[in-house]
Structures are given as C-alpha cells and as structure tokens.
Design an enzyme around this catalytic site. Sequence first.
Site, PDB file in Angstrom:
ATOM      1  N   HIS A  28     -17.023  -5.235  30.145  1.00  0.00           N
ATOM      2  CA  HIS A  28     -15.838  -6.097  30.284  1.00  0.00           C
ATOM      3  C   HIS A  28     -16.031  -7.422  29.540  1.00  0.00           C
ATOM      4  O   HIS A  28     -15.398  -8.408  29.858  1.00  0.00           O
ATOM      5  CB  HIS A  28     -15.497  -6.348  31.763  1.00  0.00           C
ATOM      6  CG  HIS A  28     -14.986  -5.107  32.452  1.00  0.00           C
ATOM      7  ND1 HIS A  28     -13.679  -4.687  32.357  1.00  0.00           N
ATOM      8  CD2 HIS A  28     -15.624  -4.186  33.210  1.00  0.00           C
ATOM      9  CE1 HIS A  28     -13.531  -3.567  33.057  1.00  0.00           C
ATOM     10  NE2 HIS A  28     -14.698  -3.236  33.574  1.00  0.00           N
ATOM     11  N   THR A  29     -16.922  -7.414  28.564  1.00  0.00           N
ATOM     12  CA  THR A  29     -17.101  -8.599  27.730  1.00  0.00           C
ATOM     13  C   THR A  29     -16.294  -8.484  26.439  1.00  0.00           C
ATOM     14  O   THR A  29     -15.992  -9.489  25.812  1.00  0.00           O
ATOM     15  CB  THR A  29     -18.585  -8.784  27.355  1.00  0.00           C
ATOM     16  OG1 THR A  29     -19.075  -7.517  26.884  1.00  0.00           O
ATOM     17  CG2 THR A  29     -19.408  -9.231  28.554  1.00  0.00           C
ATOM     18  N   ASP A  30     -15.939  -7.240  26.063  1.00  0.00           N
ATOM     19  CA  ASP A  30     -15.345  -7.069  24.726  1.00  0.00           C
ATOM     20  C   ASP A  30     -13.988  -7.770  24.601  1.00  0.00           C
ATOM     21  O   ASP A  30     -13.736  -8.456  23.622  1.00  0.00           O
ATOM     22  CB  ASP A  30     -15.258  -5.591  24.310  1.00  0.00           C
ATOM     23  CG  ASP A  30     -14.445  -4.721  25.246  1.00  0.00           C
ATOM     24  OD1 ASP A  30     -14.081  -5.174  26.355  1.00  0.00           O
ATOM     25  OD2 ASP A  30     -14.165  -3.566  24.868  1.00  0.00           O
ATOM     26  N   GLY A 116     -13.301  12.775  28.045  1.00  0.00           N
ATOM     27  CA  GLY A 116     -12.833  12.015  29.196  1.00  0.00           C
ATOM     28  C   GLY A 116     -13.911  11.671  30.205  1.00  0.00           C
ATOM     29  O   GLY A 116     -13.608  11.402  31.363  1.00  0.00           O
ATOM     30  N   GLY A 118     -16.188   9.139  29.604  1.00  0.00           N
ATOM     31  CA  GLY A 118     -16.673   7.790  29.335  1.00  0.00           C
ATOM     32  C   GLY A 118     -17.723   7.719  28.241  1.00  0.00           C
ATOM     33  O   GLY A 118     -18.328   6.675  28.029  1.00  0.00           O
ATOM     34  N   LEU A 119     -17.951   8.825  27.530  1.00  0.00           N
ATOM     35  CA  LEU A 119     -18.913   8.801  26.425  1.00  0.00           C
ATOM     36  C   LEU A 119     -18.205   8.669  25.081  1.00  0.00           C
ATOM     37  O   LEU A 119     -18.791   8.849  24.026  1.00  0.00           O
ATOM     38  CB  LEU A 119     -19.799  10.052  26.457  1.00  0.00           C
ATOM     39  CG  LEU A 119     -20.707  10.147  27.696  1.00  0.00           C
ATOM     40  CD1 LEU A 119     -21.548  11.412  27.653  1.00  0.00           C
ATOM     41  CD2 LEU A 119     -21.613   8.924  27.806  1.00  0.00           C
ATOM     42  N   SER A 120     -16.928   8.342  25.165  1.00  0.00           N
ATOM     43  CA  SER A 120     -16.113   8.037  23.995  1.00  0.00           C
ATOM     44  C   SER A 120     -15.910   9.211  23.046  1.00  0.00           C
ATOM     45  O   SER A 120     -16.073   9.093  21.833  1.00  0.00           O
ATOM     46  CB  SER A 120     -16.668   6.832  23.228  1.00  0.00           C
ATOM     47  OG  SER A 120     -15.594   6.175  22.638  1.00  0.00           O
ATOM     48  N   GLU A 154      -6.093   4.360  18.294  1.00  0.00           N
ATOM     49  CA  GLU A 154      -6.151   4.468  19.749  1.00  0.00           C
ATOM     50  C   GLU A 154      -5.234   3.442  20.424  1.00  0.00           C
ATOM     51  O   GLU A 154      -4.517   3.762  21.362  1.00  0.00           O
ATOM     52  CB  GLU A 154      -7.603   4.285  20.216  1.00  0.00           C
ATOM     53  CG  GLU A 154      -7.781   4.586  21.678  1.00  0.00           C
ATOM     54  CD  GLU A 154      -9.110   5.251  22.010  1.00  0.00           C
ATOM     55  OE1 GLU A 154      -9.840   5.694  21.097  1.00  0.00           O
ATOM     56  OE2 GLU A 154      -9.425   5.319  23.207  1.00  0.00           O
ATOM     57  N   ASP A 166     -16.161   0.872  21.134  1.00  0.00           N
ATOM     58  CA  ASP A 166     -16.396   2.306  20.979  1.00  0.00           C
ATOM     59  C   ASP A 166     -16.460   2.713  19.516  1.00  0.00           C
ATOM     60  O   ASP A 166     -17.375   3.413  19.085  1.00  0.00           O
ATOM     61  CB  ASP A 166     -15.295   3.113  21.672  1.00  0.00           C
ATOM     62  CG  ASP A 166     -15.323   2.955  23.177  1.00  0.00           C
ATOM     63  OD1 ASP A 166     -16.223   2.259  23.680  1.00  0.00           O
ATOM     64  OD2 ASP A 166     -14.435   3.521  23.847  1.00  0.00           O
TER      65      ASP A 166
HETATM   66  P1  ADP Z   1     -13.528   9.411  26.462  1.00  0.00           P
HETATM   67  O1  ADP Z   1     -13.306   8.694  25.171  1.00  0.00           O
HETATM   68  O2  ADP Z   1     -14.316   8.611  27.412  1.00  0.00           O
HETATM   69  O3  ADP Z   1     -14.087  10.783  26.308  1.00  0.00           O
HETATM   70  P2  ADP Z   1     -10.670   9.185  26.531  1.00  0.00           P
HETATM   71  O4  ADP Z   1      -9.675   9.380  27.596  1.00  0.00           O
HETATM   72  O5  ADP Z   1     -10.707   7.861  25.846  1.00  0.00           O
HETATM   73  O6  ADP Z   1     -12.094   9.566  27.145  1.00  0.00           O
HETATM   74  O7  ADP Z   1     -10.442  10.257  25.395  1.00  0.00           O
HETATM   75  C1  ADP Z   1     -10.378  11.627  25.722  1.00  0.00           C
HETATM   76  C2  ADP Z   1      -9.225  12.259  24.968  1.00  0.00           C
HETATM   77  O8  ADP Z   1      -9.483  12.271  23.555  1.00  0.00           O
HETATM   78  C3  ADP Z   1      -9.022  13.707  25.333  1.00  0.00           C
HETATM   79  O9  ADP Z   1      -8.221  13.845  26.486  1.00  0.00           O
HETATM   80  C4  ADP Z   1      -8.332  14.251  24.100  1.00  0.00           C
HETATM   81  O10 ADP Z   1      -6.963  13.915  24.105  1.00  0.00           O
HETATM   82  C5  ADP Z   1      -9.001  13.455  22.975  1.00  0.00           C
HETATM   83  N1  ADP Z   1     -10.136  14.190  22.408  1.00  0.00           N
HETATM   84  C6  ADP Z   1     -11.406  13.759  22.324  1.00  0.00           C
HETATM   85  N2  ADP Z   1     -12.202  14.671  21.736  1.00  0.00           N
HETATM   86  C7  ADP Z   1     -11.413  15.726  21.428  1.00  0.00           C
HETATM   87  C8  ADP Z   1     -11.645  16.992  20.821  1.00  0.00           C
HETATM   88  N3  ADP Z   1     -12.867  17.368  20.403  1.00  0.00           N
HETATM   89  N4  ADP Z   1     -10.588  17.819  20.675  1.00  0.00           N
HETATM   90  C9  ADP Z   1      -9.359  17.453  21.083  1.00  0.00           C
HETATM   91  N5  ADP Z   1      -9.093  16.283  21.660  1.00  0.00           N
HETATM   92  C10 ADP Z   1     -10.093  15.410  21.852  1.00  0.00           C
HETATM   93 MG    MG Z   2     -12.262   6.893  24.893  1.00  0.00          MG
END
Ligand code: ADP
Ligand code: MG
Length: 363
Positions: A28-30, A116, A118-120, A154, A166
Amino acid sequence: MGTFGELFGSPAAVSADAPGRVNLIGEHTDYNGGFVLPAIIPQRTRVELARRADRRVRVWSANVEPASRWAEFVIGEESPTRTWVDYVQGVTVALRRRGYALVGVDLRIESTVPLGSGLSSSAALEVSVARALRSACDLALDDVELAMVGKWAENEFVGAPTGIMDQMAVSLGQPGTALFLDTRTLGFERVPIPPSVELVVIDSGVRRRLVTSEYATRRAQCEEACRLLGVAQLRDVAMTDLPKIEALAEPFCRRARHVVTEDERVLQAVAALRANDPGQAGELFYASHASMRDDYDVSAPPVDALVEIASSDRDVYGARLTGGGFGGSIVILARAGSGSRVAARVAERYQAECAQRATVLVP
Ligand code: ADP
Ligand code: MG
C-alpha cells in the site's frame, strides 16, 4: 490442449514469456508514491504468436474455461468485453495510442501462474503479450515503457485501479534478485536475494468480501491524511514527522503511520538483503505484517494465524501478508533449501489448527 499448429493451422513465428511476482515488502505504498520490493517467481505466462495478413487478432488461452478459450477482435476496433481478452485488447490499444503500428496476429497463451491468486497473472499476461508483439512488429519499446503499456491496459481498458508495481516487477525482474522500485520516479535497482534464503508463498484460502471498496477507502483515507498533513503524497512525510502523524484523528493516524513506516522498512530490507542479513530482513517482514494488521487493517484472523505458525518454524526468518490484503497469501523468508519442507509443515499445521485450506504457490 492444442498446440499452436493445431489451433491455428501453421506454426508460431515468435514466442515470449513473463513471470508472476510476489511483493517482499512495501505494501500500500505504491499509490502513495513510495517504495516497493517485489521479486519474480518461477511460474511464467508464455505467448506464441504468428503475424496475419489482415488486422484480426485471434487469441486462445489454455487457462480459462473451455467455452471461453477463444476470443477475437480487430486492431483499431477494440472494445471492452469484461472477459479475459480485455487484457490483450488493452495492450494493443495502449501500444497504438503510443504510436506503435500493429498488424493482426494469432496468439496462443498458456500460463503456470495461478490466475487471481495475487501473483499477478494479469501483469504476466500483459507483459508477455506486449513482448510478443514487440518482437513480431519490431517495436522500439523498452522494458519500462512496456510496463507502462501493461499498466494502462489494466487501469484504463480493463478498469482495475492498480499501481505500477506489478508490471514493473514482471517486466524488469530477474531471477535471484528483488526489484527495489521507487514508484514515484520509476527509478529501480536490482537487489540480490542472498543465497542463504528462499521464498515461500502460501495462499491462506481466505478472501474477504468488498475488497475493491475497501481498497478505495484506504486510498481515500491516505489522500485525506495528506490534506491534513499538508503534503502532496505520504511519501513526502519523513520518519521524523511521525509525531505529526500521531496527532491526526483516527483512522488517518494509523493509515499514515503504516505507509510512512512501511516505506522505511523497504529501505531497511534492501539494506538487510545487501548485507546478507536474513534475520534482520525477517524481522522487517514481521513488523510489516503487524503494521498491515494493526494500522492498515487489511489482514484477517486466519492470515495472522498463518504468519504466526510460520514464525514458529525453525527454518523461517520472517513472514508477512503479501499483496493488497483482505485475505490472500503470505510470503515467507525461509532458509535456502528448506522451502518445500517449510511450506508443507506450515500448510499442514494451518489446516489442522484453522480448518482452512492452504495452497502452496511457491516453491
Ligand atoms: P492476479 O493478477 O493476482 O492473478 P487479477 O484479478 O489481477 O489477479 O488477474 C486475473 C485475471 O487476468 C484473470 O481472471 C483473467 O481475466 C486474466 N488472466 C491472467 N492470466 C491469464 C491467462 N493465462 N489466460 C487468460 N486470462 C488470464
Ligand atoms: Mg493482477
């Protein structure tokens, strides 16, 4: 699972990839113009690509429901669909807005980064697609600009209000190092992760509701704290100004204190890593966790329990909630070579004591 040739009828011409990331410290610094210290993880998103003669983009992803794997759009006619392909469209729009000329392409996406968690995976997708387009279309795009393209996709196209960490971590990160990033200037340094330590990431399985509105509330509280303190960003508040923060009303006092002390902890963690002092880095992890829990109010009891369990493991130097919070994952600084055993022990105790399912994400 189709190969590129099976999906599109001819082989790919270009391939590119990008890793996921975990933030070691600086949470939460970004959005306060401060410091972060993310590191890349072994999991990666890989994109294969072939140019087309027209302006169509056909995309296939192995990582979504079978019925949603295919998507299609036309360069210059992108429009949001509220599905995963928006991350890809966002990248092509961002590149065009910056004046880069694109052609139609076929894209195959496959990732080992969990979606989804949190590892981006989102930044890994944006950056790997942008890298593939960079090489297919010969774009003179450096890695910092490439990160900005991902962020624009994004924020502006998908509509997720995230900072630049990220995409910078994913675009500029290198194995064995953490990326010490000044989110205000985008200045960065790569800090070697000492060979004596290994990273472990465990998902708590807890996801609090209303994450988006809670995140917005924290941001607004930081803005209000700035107004009260008469600064542009909390980054502008020095540690010597902490008495001024203590004088603020609740909750602005605690919110600002987290941000200002967290920035300081990032600087100290960088110094500890450089000095090959995993014990000191670990203490900073614990202090960061306590600050997120007590001052920023973004932890959750099961996550606190997970950190507590990790802290009693003999091979652990430090542990903390990583990512925006409201549930999510913890990152552990473990003794090198012990990572998978630490992860198994901690996850097992957590499941027994907290009746929650833990998922080991790294190693
Ligand atoms: P995180 O970045 O932490 O994994 P986010 O909610 O920011 O979670 O992003 C996840 C979303 O990004 C997924 O729900 C999908 O829409 C998209 N996404 C990420 N990687 C892929 C992939 N390999 N194929 C399709 N969609 C992807
Ligand atoms: Mg993300």
